[in-house]
Design a protein around this motif. Structure first.
Motif, mmCIF file in Angstrom:
data_model
loop_
_atom_site.group_PDB
_atom_site.id
_atom_site.type_symbol
_atom_site.label_atom_id
_atom_site.label_comp_id
_atom_site.label_asym_id
_atom_site.label_seq_id
_atom_site.Cartn_x
_atom_site.Cartn_y
_atom_site.Cartn_z
ATOM 1 N N VAL A 166 -30.948 -29.532 -9.618
ATOM 2 C CA VAL A 166 -29.896 -30.386 -10.175
ATOM 3 C C VAL A 166 -29.131 -29.578 -11.216
ATOM 4 O O VAL A 166 -29.716 -29.094 -12.185
ATOM 5 C CB VAL A 166 -30.477 -31.661 -10.813
ATOM 6 C CG1 VAL A 166 -29.341 -32.533 -11.360
ATOM 7 C CG2 VAL A 166 -31.292 -32.454 -9.798
ATOM 8 N N THR A 167 -27.846 -29.426 -11.002
ATOM 9 C CA THR A 167 -26.972 -28.759 -11.962
ATOM 10 C C THR A 167 -26.094 -29.805 -12.638
ATOM 11 O O THR A 167 -26.281 -31.008 -12.448
ATOM 12 C CB THR A 167 -26.106 -27.694 -11.270
ATOM 13 O OG1 THR A 167 -25.199 -28.345 -10.368
ATOM 14 C CG2 THR A 167 -26.978 -26.719 -10.480
ATOM 15 N N ASP A 168 -25.119 -29.362 -13.403
ATOM 16 C CA ASP A 168 -24.256 -30.317 -14.111
ATOM 17 C C ASP A 168 -23.465 -31.195 -13.154
ATOM 18 O O ASP A 168 -23.116 -32.325 -13.489
ATOM 19 C CB ASP A 168 -23.285 -29.556 -15.024
ATOM 20 C CG ASP A 168 -24.000 -28.853 -16.170
ATOM 21 O OD1 ASP A 168 -25.111 -29.292 -16.519
ATOM 22 O OD2 ASP A 168 -23.456 -27.862 -16.695
ATOM 23 N N THR A 169 -23.185 -30.693 -11.954
ATOM 24 C CA THR A 169 -22.323 -31.426 -11.017
ATOM 25 C C THR A 169 -23.023 -31.799 -9.723
ATOM 26 O O THR A 169 -22.647 -32.783 -9.083
ATOM 27 C CB THR A 169 -21.076 -30.584 -10.678
ATOM 28 O OG1 THR A 169 -20.455 -30.158 -11.887
ATOM 29 C CG2 THR A 169 -20.068 -31.381 -9.864
ATOM 30 N N TRP A 170 -24.069 -31.059 -9.335
ATOM 31 C CA TRP A 170 -24.626 -31.190 -7.993
ATOM 32 C C TRP A 170 -26.102 -31.565 -8.003
ATOM 33 O O TRP A 170 -26.854 -31.178 -8.888
ATOM 34 C CB TRP A 170 -24.448 -29.879 -7.223
ATOM 35 C CG TRP A 170 -23.032 -29.415 -7.164
ATOM 36 C CD1 TRP A 170 -22.428 -28.505 -7.981
ATOM 37 C CD2 TRP A 170 -22.025 -29.871 -6.264
ATOM 38 N NE1 TRP A 170 -21.107 -28.355 -7.640
ATOM 39 C CE2 TRP A 170 -20.830 -29.179 -6.586
ATOM 40 C CE3 TRP A 170 -22.007 -30.772 -5.209
ATOM 41 C CZ2 TRP A 170 -19.640 -29.383 -5.904
ATOM 42 C CZ3 TRP A 170 -20.821 -30.969 -4.525
ATOM 43 C CH2 TRP A 170 -19.666 -30.283 -4.863
ATOM 44 N N VAL A 171 -26.483 -32.321 -6.971
ATOM 45 C CA VAL A 171 -27.893 -32.599 -6.656
ATOM 46 C C VAL A 171 -28.171 -31.943 -5.310
ATOM 47 O O VAL A 171 -27.502 -32.255 -4.317
ATOM 48 C CB VAL A 171 -28.181 -34.111 -6.582
ATOM 49 C CG1 VAL A 171 -29.647 -34.361 -6.243
ATOM 50 C CG2 VAL A 171 -27.819 -34.794 -7.897
ATOM 51 N N MET A 172 -29.158 -31.043 -5.261
ATOM 52 C CA MET A 172 -29.402 -30.265 -4.043
ATOM 53 C C MET A 172 -30.882 -30.292 -3.676
ATOM 54 O O MET A 172 -31.750 -30.319 -4.545
ATOM 55 C CB MET A 172 -28.946 -28.812 -4.234
ATOM 56 C CG MET A 172 -27.464 -28.670 -4.480
ATOM 57 S SD MET A 172 -26.944 -26.965 -4.758
ATOM 58 C CE MET A 172 -27.503 -26.708 -6.447
ATOM 59 N N LYS A 173 -31.126 -30.290 -2.384
ATOM 60 C CA LYS A 173 -32.473 -30.189 -1.839
ATOM 61 C C LYS A 173 -32.498 -29.028 -0.859
ATOM 62 O O LYS A 173 -31.759 -29.035 0.136
ATOM 63 C CB LYS A 173 -32.883 -31.484 -1.140
ATOM 64 C CG LYS A 173 -34.264 -31.433 -0.502
ATOM 65 C CD LYS A 173 -34.585 -32.720 0.241
ATOM 66 C CE LYS A 173 -35.953 -32.664 0.905
ATOM 67 N NZ LYS A 173 -36.261 -33.900 1.661
ATOM 68 N N VAL A 174 -33.327 -28.032 -1.139
ATOM 69 C CA VAL A 174 -33.411 -26.833 -0.315
ATOM 70 C C VAL A 174 -34.671 -26.916 0.533
ATOM 71 O O VAL A 174 -35.786 -26.922 0.009
ATOM 72 C CB VAL A 174 -33.426 -25.558 -1.181
ATOM 73 C CG1 VAL A 174 -33.540 -24.316 -0.312
ATOM 74 C CG2 VAL A 174 -32.187 -25.491 -2.056
ATOM 75 N N THR A 175 -34.506 -26.998 1.855
ATOM 76 C CA THR A 175 -35.639 -27.039 2.777
ATOM 77 C C THR A 175 -35.623 -25.786 3.653
ATOM 78 O O THR A 175 -34.793 -24.905 3.483
ATOM 79 C CB THR A 175 -35.593 -28.300 3.651
ATOM 80 O OG1 THR A 175 -34.415 -28.259 4.468
ATOM 81 C CG2 THR A 175 -35.559 -29.559 2.796
ATOM 82 N N THR A 176 -36.545 -25.734 4.590
ATOM 83 C CA THR A 176 -36.676 -24.535 5.414
ATOM 84 C C THR A 176 -35.423 -24.244 6.223
ATOM 85 O O THR A 176 -34.963 -23.105 6.289
ATOM 86 C CB THR A 176 -37.874 -24.684 6.362
ATOM 87 O OG1 THR A 176 -39.059 -24.945 5.594
ATOM 88 C CG2 THR A 176 -38.091 -23.403 7.166
ATOM 89 N N TYR A 177 -34.830 -25.295 6.816
ATOM 90 C CA TYR A 177 -33.689 -25.082 7.705
ATOM 91 C C TYR A 177 -32.377 -25.672 7.185
ATOM 92 O O TYR A 177 -31.327 -25.411 7.777
ATOM 93 C CB TYR A 177 -33.970 -25.691 9.086
ATOM 94 C CG TYR A 177 -35.232 -25.188 9.748
ATOM 95 C CD1 TYR A 177 -35.311 -23.884 10.224
ATOM 96 C CD2 TYR A 177 -36.343 -26.008 9.901
ATOM 97 C CE1 TYR A 177 -36.460 -23.421 10.838
ATOM 98 C CE2 TYR A 177 -37.492 -25.551 10.515
ATOM 99 C CZ TYR A 177 -37.554 -24.263 10.979
ATOM 100 O OH TYR A 177 -38.696 -23.792 11.589
ATOM 101 N N ARG A 178 -32.421 -26.447 6.120
ATOM 102 C CA ARG A 178 -31.212 -27.123 5.650
ATOM 103 C C ARG A 178 -31.112 -27.023 4.134
ATOM 104 O O ARG A 178 -32.104 -26.842 3.434
ATOM 105 C CB ARG A 178 -31.229 -28.613 6.035
ATOM 106 C CG ARG A 178 -31.203 -28.927 7.511
ATOM 107 C CD ARG A 178 -29.867 -28.695 8.172
ATOM 108 N NE ARG A 178 -28.776 -29.414 7.576
ATOM 109 C CZ ARG A 178 -28.316 -30.596 8.003
ATOM 110 N NH1 ARG A 178 -28.897 -31.213 9.028
ATOM 111 N NH2 ARG A 178 -27.278 -31.161 7.436
#
Length: 362
Positions: A166-178
Motif C-alpha cells: 500500500v502506497t500513498d495512492t495505490w493498493v496492490m497485491k502481488v501474486t505468482t502470476y498477477r
C-alpha cells in the motif's frame, strides 16, 4: 514401476511443488524465478511495474516447462521405455509429451501477445490504463506507481507469493502470476473473514489472519482479496485514506494479548470439565466482579505427584477471561513463544499450574 522411476518421480514432484510455491528454504537457496533470472528481470525497487511485467511472463514460461522437464528426466530414469524416441514410446507417454510441449507453446503465445506494443496487452498494463488520463497512457500511471514504491514509508507485508503493498495512492497485491492494482480514492475495503490459528508455523505464536475485500468503484477494475496478520491491521489503517468496514461477525484482535486470550479460551475448552457439587453456589469472579466464576484449577496434565504443577485447593473464584489475563500477565513479554508451555502460580494460593490444568466449570 521400477525403483529409479519411482525415486525420480517422487523427487521431481517435490521439486516442482516447491519451485511453484517456493517455501522459505527455496528462497534461501535462491531457487526462484526471480533469483535465477535476476539479470534479465532487473530491480523491483528501480522499476516496479516493468519488473513485474517481465516477472509474471517469466514465471508463467518457467512453470509451463516443468512437465517437459519431467519427461526429459524420465528418458534417463526409465531408459528401457525408449522415451527418447517418441515413435517407440508407449502411447500414454506420447500423450504426456504432447501435453508437455503444448503448455510452453501456449505460454509463449500468451507472452508474445502480452509483450506487443511494449507490454500494452499485459493484464497489469490494461489495469493501469483504466486510471490513465485521456492525454496520457498507462506508462504514465506506471511511472507514478514506480515512484511511490521506491518510498520508504509504504506498507508492505505478506509472503512472496501473496504480498500486499500500500502506497500513498495505490493498493496492490502481488501474486505468482498477477499483480492486482486499485487506486485508494476509488476503493471500498471490507473485512470479510478472520481465521484464528493457535500456532503460527513461523513463530509458534497464536495468529489471526484477516481477509479484506478491495473493491474498486471503477467497474472495469476487478475486485480482489488481500490477507494479513491482525497485528498489522493498525499499520494498514494508518496508510489507507479510506475507512475499512468490518462484517458483523468479524472480531479483530490487534494485540498479542488479545490473540493469546482467544487461544487460551480455545485450549481450555478441550480440557476436562469440572463438575460443581450441587451444594456449592458459584460466586462472582473476584477479578472483574462482572460475571460468575467459570473455571477451576485441577491438576490434569500429569499424575498428582509428578511434574512441576501442583494441586490447587481453591474453589472456583475466577472467570475464564480474568484467568487468561492473569496467566498472560505472568509471562515474559520478550518471549511470547514460551507463553503456552509455561507455568504460573494460582492468583489465590500460589500453587503452580499450566494451561492443561484450567478446567471449565460445568
Amino acid at each position: 514401476m521400477d525403483s529409479p522411476e519411482v525415486t525420480f518421480t517422487l523427487a521431481y514432484v517435490v521439486f516442482a511443488v516447491c519451485f511453484v510455491f517456493t517455501p522459505t528454504e527455496f528462497h534461501s537457496a535462491g531457487l526462484t524465478v526471480q533469483n535465477l533470472l535476476s539479470g534479465w528481470l532487473g530491480s523491483e525497487d528501480a522499476a516496479f511495474v516493468p519488473y513485474h511485467l517481465r516477472r509474471t511472463a517469466a514465471t508463467l514460461l518457467c512453470h509451463s516447462l516443468l512437465p517437459l522437464g519431467y519427461y526429459v528426466g524420465m528418458c534417463f530414469a526409465a531408459s528401457e521405455k525408449r522415451l527418447y524416441s517418441p515413435s517407440q514410446a508407449p502411447e500414454t507417454w506420447r500423450g504426456f509429451l504432447l501435453l508437455a510441449l503444448t503448455l510452453p507453446i501456449i505460454a509463449c503465445t500468451l507472452i508474445y501477445y502480452w509483450s506487443r506494443d511494449r507490454w500494452a496487452h499485459h493484464p497489469l498494463a490494461r489495469t493501469l490504463a483504466h486510471y490513465a488520463l485521456p492525454q496520457s497512457g498507462w506508462r504514465a500511471v506506471a511511472s507514478s506507481v514506480d515512484t511511490e514504491f521506491r518510498r520508504i514509508d509504504k506498507f508492505a507485508t505478506g509472503a512472496p507469493g501473496a504480498r500486499v503493498i500500500v502506497t500513498d495512492t495505490w493498493v496492490m497485491k502481488v501474486t505468482t502470476y498477477r499483480v492486482r492494482v486499485a487506486q485508494q480514492q476509488d476503493v471500498h475495503l471490507t473485512v470479510t473473514e478472520s481465521q484464528q490459528h493457535d500456532l503460527s508455523p513461523d513463530s509458534n505464536l497464536p495468529v489471526q489472519l484477516l481477509t479484506i475485500r478491495v473493491a474498486s468503484a471503477n467497474p472495469a477494475v476487478p475486485a480482489f482479496d488481500i490477507r494479513l496478520n491482525s497485528t498489522e491491521y493498525g499499520e494498514l489503517c494508518e496508510k489507507l485514506r479510506a475507512p475499512i468496514r468490518s462484517a458483523a461477525n468479524v472480531v479483530i484482535h490487534q494485540s498479542l494479548g488479545d490473540l493469546f486470550l482467544e487461544t487460551f479460551a480455545s485450549l481450555v475448552e478441550v480440557n476436562p470439565a469440572y463438575s460443581v457439587p450441587s451444594s456449592q453456589d458459584l460466586e462472582a469472579c473476584i477479578g472483574c466482579m462482572q460475571t460468575r466464576a467459570s473455571v477451576r484449577l485441577v491438576k490434569t496434565c500429569q499424575e498428582a505427584d509428578e511434574g512441576e504443577c501442583q494441586q490447587c485447593c481453591c474453589r472456583p473464584m475466577w472467570c475464564l477471561t480474568c484467568m487468561g489475563k492473569w496467566f498472560a500477565s505472568r509471562q515474559d513479554p520478550q518471549r511470547p513463544d514460551t507463553w503456552l508451555a509455561s507455568r504460573v502460580p494460582c492468583p489465590t494460593c500460589r500453587a503452580r499450574f499450566c494451561i492443561l490444568d484450567v478446567c471449565a466449570v460445568r
